[in-house]
Design an enzyme around this catalytic site. Sequence first.
Site, PDB file in Angstrom:
ATOM      1  N   HIS A   1       1.274  -4.211  -1.168  1.00 22.91           N
ATOM      2  CA  HIS A   1       0.910  -3.049  -1.898  1.00 22.91           C
ATOM      3  C   HIS A   1       1.572  -2.956  -3.255  1.00 22.91           C
ATOM      4  O   HIS A   1       2.697  -3.579  -3.517  1.00 22.91           O
ATOM      5  CB  HIS A   1       1.359  -1.716  -1.284  1.00 22.91           C
ATOM      6  CG  HIS A   1       0.467  -1.090   0.056  1.00 22.91           C
ATOM      7  ND1 HIS A   1      -0.531  -0.770  -0.064  1.00 22.91           N
ATOM      8  CD2 HIS A   1       0.805  -1.566   1.321  1.00 22.91           C
ATOM      9  CE1 HIS A   1      -1.288  -0.515   1.053  1.00 22.91           C
ATOM     10  NE2 HIS A   1      -0.370  -0.938   2.147  1.00 22.91           N
TER      11      HIS A   1
ATOM     12  N   HIS B   1       1.282   2.383   5.757  1.00 25.21           N
ATOM     13  CA  HIS B   1       2.646   2.396   6.169  1.00 25.21           C
ATOM     14  C   HIS B   1       3.466   3.084   5.551  1.00 25.21           C
ATOM     15  O   HIS B   1       4.417   3.889   6.339  1.00 25.21           O
ATOM     16  CB  HIS B   1       3.137   0.683   5.824  1.00 25.21           C
ATOM     17  CG  HIS B   1       2.576  -0.167   6.896  1.00 25.21           C
ATOM     18  ND1 HIS B   1       1.374  -0.775   6.669  1.00 25.21           N
ATOM     19  CD2 HIS B   1       3.282  -1.029   7.804  1.00 25.21           C
ATOM     20  CE1 HIS B   1       1.425  -1.561   7.729  1.00 25.21           C
ATOM     21  NE2 HIS B   1       2.404  -1.752   8.238  1.00 25.21           N
TER      22      HIS B   1
END
Length: 399
Positions: free
Chosen positions: A213, A166
């Site tokens: 993350h 991302h």
Amino acid sequence: MAELLRSLQDSQLVARFQRRCGLFPAPEEGPPENGADPAEDAARALGLEHLSDANGKGGGGPANGLRRVSAPQASVQKYIVKNYFYYYLFRFSAALGQEVFYITFLPFTHWNIDPYLSRRLVIIWVLVMYIGQMAKDILKWPRPFSPPVVKLEKRVIAEYGMPSTHAMAATTISFTLLISTMDRYQYPFVLGLLMAVVFSTLVCLSRVYTGMHTVLDVLGGILVTVVLIVLTYPAWTLIDRLDSASPLFPVCVIVVPFFLCYNYPVSDCYSPTRADTTTILAAGAGVTLGFWINHFFQLVSAPAESLPVIQNIPPLTTDMVVLGLTKFVVGIVLILLVRQLVQNLSLQVLYSWFKVVTRNKEARRRLEIEVPYKFVTYTSVGICATTFVPMLHRFLGLL
């Protein structure tokens, strides 16, 4: 330096960021079963077994000792939101790095802004994303542990964490757009830089907020992207001339990406990484092939000049907005119809070829089915977006 890297990879750092932004795990409704440790229950719920030779656990897992073969199961984690501004801001920002954004923003750029700019964005995005996706299954670094982290997304739990794709996608699109337009259009550079920084920052922070993350994953994704942009920048002008290649060019455009998808690194357990990578490479192949078709068969009546050309940005009017939205809606409807039709047909053919029961949804995950049907579907989508949608626009008098 090693201590700094460990601190950036610490799940507690992610949890502290979530708490600062008003996101908390819901309290346990009852005592753990059989006196089990809550952390072990959470890990087991996700289907993960963390191995450590130092404490004598495990022995047959991967060399880096991060995951076993058991497939993670997406579990619904209860949480409490105390700051809805950050919640909706980061959930929206996270969506800017997902398929719904790519399948809307990139075609919109092609149909309403600049086809050559759109192609450059797609090709650089495909290159960066392929490297990022492949790096995940090579490094096999785990995502943040839960607890203490609250995980808001279920689909990508089975994927590994490093690097954050991302973050890579957001950085790639925003800064490729900035670099490509500053020599093509006249606008305040500081404003463009600010928009690129804000866009990429929001997407990066959203990956930490959603618990997907660690900070190190995000920083690693940004660093890899910067390096790739710097290394590939001298070849960007070559990308703008791909449609003038030889008649054998389409063969390479199809064969090379399909080969890369079919020989994608094998993961310890199923994750959507291979399917997502196939989607990305197929879309890039379709867009490139679509431009070649337009050039080779002279389907574009008035070819736009390739980058860079200094142009003034026209003032935004009501007629331009209505025309742009009409072209977008017409194009998206056709793309969705093509995607559904090609997907259903390709699945039927593959199910029949491999003698698989149609209702068996697990069969879609098999390599010999997943890669071909994804590749054919999204290659068709790319060709449709760059060739058939502009033809439809011209037929309807929207150009």
